[in-house]
Design a protein around this motif. Structure first.
Motif, PDB file in Angstrom:
ATOM      1  N   TYR A   1       0.715  -1.249   0.024  1.00 37.20           N
ATOM      2  CA  TYR A   1       0.148  -0.059   0.098  1.00 37.20           C
ATOM      3  C   TYR A   1       0.971   1.353   0.004  1.00 37.20           C
ATOM      4  O   TYR A   1       2.042   1.258   0.487  1.00 37.20           O
ATOM      5  CB  TYR A   1      -0.939  -0.167   1.115  1.00 37.20           C
ATOM      6  CG  TYR A   1      -0.470   0.464   2.563  1.00 37.20           C
ATOM      7  CD1 TYR A   1      -0.292   1.680   2.713  1.00 37.20           C
ATOM      8  CD2 TYR A   1      -0.491  -0.457   3.606  1.00 37.20           C
ATOM      9  CE1 TYR A   1       0.027   2.155   4.200  1.00 37.20           C
ATOM     10  CE2 TYR A   1       0.098  -0.156   4.865  1.00 37.20           C
ATOM     11  CZ  TYR A   1       0.162   1.292   5.235  1.00 37.20           C
ATOM     12  OH  TYR A   1       0.562   1.621   6.563  1.00 37.20           O
TER      13      TYR A   1
ATOM     14  N   ASN B   1      -8.381  -7.768   3.829  1.00 32.21           N
ATOM     15  CA  ASN B   1      -9.722  -7.616   3.373  1.00 32.21           C
ATOM     16  C   ASN B   1     -10.701  -7.906   4.276  1.00 32.21           C
ATOM     17  O   ASN B   1     -10.689  -9.003   5.051  1.00 32.21           O
ATOM     18  CB  ASN B   1      -9.776  -8.378   1.956  1.00 32.21           C
ATOM     19  CG  ASN B   1      -9.181  -7.693   0.910  1.00 32.21           C
ATOM     20  OD1 ASN B   1      -9.452  -6.781   0.210  1.00 32.21           O
ATOM     21  ND2 ASN B   1      -8.141  -8.332   0.378  1.00 32.21           N
TER      22      ASN B   1
ATOM     23  N   VAL C   1     -13.572  -1.875   0.154  1.00 32.12           N
ATOM     24  CA  VAL C   1     -11.955  -2.411  -0.034  1.00 32.12           C
ATOM     25  C   VAL C   1     -12.372  -3.759  -0.804  1.00 32.12           C
ATOM     26  O   VAL C   1     -12.773  -4.646  -0.171  1.00 32.12           O
ATOM     27  CB  VAL C   1     -11.487  -2.602   1.284  1.00 32.12           C
ATOM     28  CG1 VAL C   1      -9.981  -3.204   1.158  1.00 32.12           C
ATOM     29  CG2 VAL C   1     -11.404  -1.096   1.702  1.00 32.12           C
TER      30      VAL C   1
ATOM     31  N   TRP D   1      -8.749  -5.513  -1.706  1.00 33.99           N
ATOM     32  CA  TRP D   1      -7.201  -5.205  -1.935  1.00 33.99           C
ATOM     33  C   TRP D   1      -6.592  -6.270  -2.313  1.00 33.99           C
ATOM     34  O   TRP D   1      -6.267  -7.447  -1.566  1.00 33.99           O
ATOM     35  CB  TRP D   1      -6.885  -4.940  -0.461  1.00 33.99           C
ATOM     36  CG  TRP D   1      -5.245  -4.575  -0.332  1.00 33.99           C
ATOM     37  CD1 TRP D   1      -4.180  -4.468  -1.258  1.00 33.99           C
ATOM     38  CD2 TRP D   1      -4.691  -4.029   0.737  1.00 33.99           C
ATOM     39  NE1 TRP D   1      -3.295  -4.041  -0.891  1.00 33.99           N
ATOM     40  CE2 TRP D   1      -3.343  -3.825   0.585  1.00 33.99           C
ATOM     41  CE3 TRP D   1      -4.997  -3.965   2.314  1.00 33.99           C
ATOM     42  CZ2 TRP D   1      -2.192  -3.320   1.349  1.00 33.99           C
ATOM     43  CZ3 TRP D   1      -3.948  -3.443   3.141  1.00 33.99           C
ATOM     44  CH2 TRP D   1      -2.812  -3.359   2.756  1.00 33.99           C
TER      45      TRP D   1
ATOM     46  N   LEU E   1      -2.918  -1.070  -2.929  1.00 37.94           N
ATOM     47  CA  LEU E   1      -3.799   0.185  -2.485  1.00 37.94           C
ATOM     48  C   LEU E   1      -3.471   1.350  -2.065  1.00 37.94           C
ATOM     49  O   LEU E   1      -2.411   1.489  -1.504  1.00 37.94           O
ATOM     50  CB  LEU E   1      -4.395  -0.750  -1.106  1.00 37.94           C
ATOM     51  CG  LEU E   1      -5.750  -0.066  -0.538  1.00 37.94           C
ATOM     52  CD1 LEU E   1      -6.924  -0.372  -1.551  1.00 37.94           C
ATOM     53  CD2 LEU E   1      -5.910  -0.612   1.005  1.00 37.94           C
TER      54      LEU E   1
ATOM     55  N   VAL F   1      -7.460   0.833  -5.720  1.00 39.30           N
ATOM     56  CA  VAL F   1      -6.588  -0.171  -6.092  1.00 39.30           C
ATOM     57  C   VAL F   1      -5.721   0.527  -7.439  1.00 39.30           C
ATOM     58  O   VAL F   1      -6.374   0.958  -8.482  1.00 39.30           O
ATOM     59  CB  VAL F   1      -7.016  -1.330  -6.444  1.00 39.30           C
ATOM     60  CG1 VAL F   1      -5.878  -2.221  -7.117  1.00 39.30           C
ATOM     61  CG2 VAL F   1      -7.400  -2.124  -5.295  1.00 39.30           C
TER      62      VAL F   1
END
Length: 567
Positions: free
Chosen positions: A445, A514, A526, A528, A539, A547
């Motif tokens: 992320y 998630n 979400v 991910w 993310l 994303v």
């Protein structure tokens, strides 16, 4: 004497804020130690205190528990000695001291600082809870685990047991002369001892010793990755989160930090003829002098940010923390504790370092006139044959132009160069290596959210101007020494606390961040995906959660050319 105002501009500022007590928003009601909860573990009996979470949940806090014998006297510069039993009840109602570091008067410091804090919603839970162990940041020379620095008030709204740990810093933790006198890595061995303490005792506090998530930020992030390949840490944790740092960089790790040992000896007026006299003399020095000596290690302003580093230990018959190069361990399938993994960086990282240079005429003149000498220091480039990479980076990030005070283009280019060199490229390499070679899922992320506060706020407006290094921690921990508690009021910052703690909670439970089920509306949008070598998705955590793919790869291309590595 040093100027506190000046030190506040450097990375150490996070431990040198004027007020080191908790803000009124995070203060706890006054109670006597006798009112506190009690936990009895295989090692002994601990009496803690009560705290209240952000959303009003009462939980138990056991702070300042020594996990190793005091590393003083003959134990200075030696590996930690784990405490396995406590003959008397341990008073764990207050924070223990921070390890020695550069700090203003009044900061609680002591060389006897190897302590853990344990926070739990219930030490009598019928079903043991996931455990999160946090290794604090600070370049291996600053910060601590004290509850007013990295507090539990956000994460303890979730059903987790949180453990935060101290480990020795600076020369006290990382002296390495490359021989049997100081093989090195003692700060990491402290962390191992803390993990072994957790393994032995955490069930009594309501935690599951078979469901431990090891997390760390910056220096702590580097630590987490190394624990995945350390023979000393094998099997002590089951998930990993490494934020904004990586031990995989532009060159291999060394086998000692002898030059730093010499520099420490020079600062404290010790002889430097050989390791014997260096270590013998440093053993006699008060810990206060070792802790205060940080400024003597900087070479240009407050650069380099990273001073002490992990080393690949030579074998002198000791228990070695690290015996392989990190990239070789990952590529070669030599991760001794391969686990599901979250890797991250922020959008702007060390962008604020540019202002330290651009607002100081002396530093600005030196960097412009001596770029090839200073660039390897500030941007942590390999020192040998550094002129060609330095010039190439100057062209790419600054257009080959001189830096100009007050110029937006200079600030943007220099800030991005600082961020990419210290954090961005290293994390890019880690994520790409892990996604190719780890047998478990890797989630990547980028933290881009800019809220009401930041670890860098414009001195004129007192407002954030970017997503700086450490800023995601603002929504995972109460950082009372500097910031007010984020209220549970539905504001954007409040929602971000819910999102970040929710992602960590899911990952600690399932090895996947998630959401599952409908009980997390803040994460309802979400999805991910795990990172793959082909799509390289991540993310982006901003005002929205989206994303994206191929984080920063256009910028990192020049680094790959300058410092090629086989993935």
């Amino acid at each position: 004497m040093f100027s506190l105002k000046a030190v506040l501009l450097c990375v150490v500022c996070y431990t040198l804020a004027p007020s080191l007590g908790q803000t009124s928003d995070t203060a706890e009601p006054s109670r006597t130690p006798q009112d506190g909860p009690v936990t009895v573990s295989p090692s002994g009996q601990f009496r803690g205190s009560w705290m209240t979470s952000r959303r009003g949940r009462q939980f138990q806090a056991y702070r300042g528990i020594r996990y190793a014998q005091p590393p003083v006297g003959e134990l200075r510069f030696q590996p930690p000695k784990l405490i396995e039993t406590y003959p008397e009840e341990v008073d764990a109602s207050e924070d223990g001291p921070a390890c020695p570091l550069l700090a203003p008067p009044g900061t609680p410091l002591d060389e006897d600082c190897l302590n853990v804090n344990v926070y739990t919603p219930n030490n009598n839970s019928s079903k043991p809870l996931p455990v999160i162990v946090f290794i604090h940041p600070g370049g291996f020379y600053s910060f601590s685990s004290r509850s007013n620095v990295f507090g539990p008030h956000y994460l303890l709204d979730k059903d987790v047991v949180l453990v935060t740990i101290n480990y020795r810093l600076g020369t006290l933790g990382f002296l390495s002369t490359g021989d049997e006198l100081a093989p090195g890595n003692n700060g990491f061995k402290d962390q191992v001892a803390a993990l072994r303490w957790v393994r032995r005792n955490i069930r009594a506090f309501g935690g599951d010793p078979e469901l431990v998530t090891l997390t760390g930020y910056s220096a702590g992030s580097t630590s987490v990755v190394l624990h995945m390949m350390s023979p000393m840490s094998k099997g002590l944790f089951h998930r990993a989160i490494s934020n904004s740092a990586s031990p995989v960089g532009k060159e291999p790790l060394g086998q000692d930090l002898y030059s730093l040992a010499v520099r420490q000896a020079e600062i404290l007026n010790c002889p430097t003829d050989n390791s014997t006299v260096i270590v013998a003399c440093l053993k006699t020095k008060p810990w206060q002098e070792l802790g205060r000596s940080l400024l003597g290690f900087y070479e240009f302003g407050y650069d380099p940010v990273t001073i002490w580093k992990p080393i690949v230990e030579k074998d002198f018959g000791q228990e070695r923390f690290l015996d392989v190069q990190p990239e070789d361990a990952i590529r070669g399938g030599k991760l001794l504790t391969p686990v599901p993994h979250i890797v991250s960086q922020t959008t702007d990282e060390f962008f604020w370092k540019a202002f330290t240079v651009l607002k100081n005429d002396t530093l600005l003149k030196q960097m412009n006139e001596n770029w090839n000498r200073i660039a390897p220091i500030s941007f942590q480039l390999p020192r040998e044959n550094a002129s060609i990479p330095a010039e190439r980076l100057r062209q790419v990030y600054l257009g080959g132009r001189a830096l100009v005070r007050g110029d937006v283009t200079s600030a943007r280019g220099l800030g991005k160069l600082y961020g990419d060199s210290i954090v961005g490229f290293r994390v890019h390499r880690l994520a790409n290596l892990m996604s190719r070679h780890s047998p478990h899922k890797v989630f990547y992320y980028e933290f881009s959210y800019i809220g009401n506060h930041s670890f860098y706020e414009d001195p004129e407006t007192s407002r954030p101007t970017g997503a700086a290094h450490h800023d995601d921690l603002l929504y995972l921990f109460s950082i009372g020494f500097r910031f007010p508690l984020v209220p549970a009021d539905g504001s954007q910052d409040s929602v971000m606390v819910d999102r970040m703690t929710g992602l960590w909670y899911n990952f600690a439970r399932f090895g996947d961040p998630n959401p599952r089920g409908a009980d997390q509306p803040e994460l309802s949008s979400v999805h991910w995906p795990a990172m793959t070598p082909q799509e390289r998705q991540y993310l982006r955590i901003g005002d929205q959660l989206t994303v994206q793919a191929k984080l920063g790869e256009d910028r990192f291309r020049v680094w790959e050319e300058l410092y090629p590595m086989e993935y």
